[in-house]
Each structure stands twice: as C-alpha cells, then as structure tokens.
Design a protein around this motif. Sequence first.
Motif, PDB file in Angstrom:
ATOM      1  N   UNK A  23      -2.138   7.227  -8.368  1.00 39.90           N
ATOM      2  CA  UNK A  23      -2.224   5.780  -8.632  1.00 39.90           C
ATOM      3  C   UNK A  23      -0.886   5.098  -8.366  1.00 39.90           C
ATOM      4  N   UNK A  24       0.212   5.705  -8.825  1.00 41.95           N
ATOM      5  CA  UNK A  24       1.525   5.104  -8.602  1.00 41.95           C
ATOM      6  C   UNK A  24       1.908   5.120  -7.126  1.00 41.95           C
ATOM      7  N   UNK A  29       2.482   1.998  -2.091  1.00 38.91           N
ATOM      8  CA  UNK A  29       2.123   1.878  -0.674  1.00 38.91           C
ATOM      9  C   UNK A  29       1.370   0.585  -0.414  1.00 38.91           C
ATOM     10  N   UNK A  30       0.424   0.250  -1.294  1.00 36.98           N
ATOM     11  CA  UNK A  30      -0.323  -1.003  -1.132  1.00 36.98           C
ATOM     12  C   UNK A  30       0.592  -2.214  -1.241  1.00 36.98           C
ATOM     13  N   UNK A  37       1.186  -7.927   5.289  1.00 35.90           N
ATOM     14  CA  UNK A  37       0.012  -8.735   5.621  1.00 35.90           C
ATOM     15  C   UNK A  37       0.286 -10.230   5.435  1.00 35.90           C
ATOM     16  N   UNK A  38       1.299 -10.568   4.671  1.00 38.57           N
ATOM     17  CA  UNK A  38       1.655 -11.976   4.460  1.00 38.57           C
ATOM     18  C   UNK A  38       2.577 -12.522   5.546  1.00 38.57           C
ATOM     19  N   UNK A  51      -3.213  -1.334   7.161  1.00 40.66           N
ATOM     20  CA  UNK A  51      -2.750  -0.371   6.163  1.00 40.66           C
ATOM     21  C   UNK A  51      -3.265  -0.717   4.769  1.00 40.66           C
ATOM     22  N   UNK A  52      -3.311  -1.994   4.459  1.00 40.88           N
ATOM     23  CA  UNK A  52      -3.815  -2.424   3.158  1.00 40.88           C
ATOM     24  C   UNK A  52      -5.266  -2.016   2.968  1.00 40.88           C
ATOM     25  N   UNK A  53      -6.088  -2.258   3.960  1.00 43.79           N
ATOM     26  CA  UNK A  53      -7.504  -1.895   3.829  1.00 43.79           C
ATOM     27  C   UNK A  53      -7.711  -0.383   3.899  1.00 43.79           C
ATOM     28  N   UNK A  54      -6.958   0.309   4.740  1.00 44.29           N
ATOM     29  CA  UNK A  54      -7.116   1.753   4.872  1.00 44.29           C
ATOM     30  C   UNK A  54      -6.676   2.508   3.628  1.00 44.29           C
TER      31      UNK A  54
END
Length: 75
Positions: A23-24, A29-30, A37-38, A51-54
């Motif tokens: 989780x950490x 990574x997210x 993405x911004x 990467x965010x979606x994957x």
Amino acid sequence: VGVDYGIFLLEHPGDGESWTAIVLGAASTLLAFGLLALSSTPALHAFGMTMLSGVGAVWLLSPWFRPRAAPHGGR
C-alpha cells in the motif's frame, strides 16, 4: 512496477506487513506518476496518465491473485 506487488503477496501470504508495504509503495508511485498527469506538456501528461491508471489497476487487482489459505484442521 506492479509485478512486485504480486510477488510480495505470493512470498508472504497472510502477512499484514507485506500488505502495508504494498500500500505504501503503491501510494508513493501513484503520487509521483500521478503528478506528471497534471503536466501541461502532452508527453508527460500521457505518461503520467498511463502510469496512474496502470499502477492503480495493478494495486486494486493484486489481492485477487493471492493463494488461498489452507483450511484449518483438515488434511
């Protein structure tokens, strides 16, 4: 990036500490790739969204691939 999550779950079944590590790791990574993405640069934005979606999908799906726990008291 996400393959490690499945390996940790397979190597340490039922261990809460390995799930905390997953989780950490996924959260950092997210956050890191999610911030890309911004970006207003199209290439960085596309890479960050990918990467965010994957990584998000791997993190959500990885618990389903854990081995089943052995029944207690049975052979």
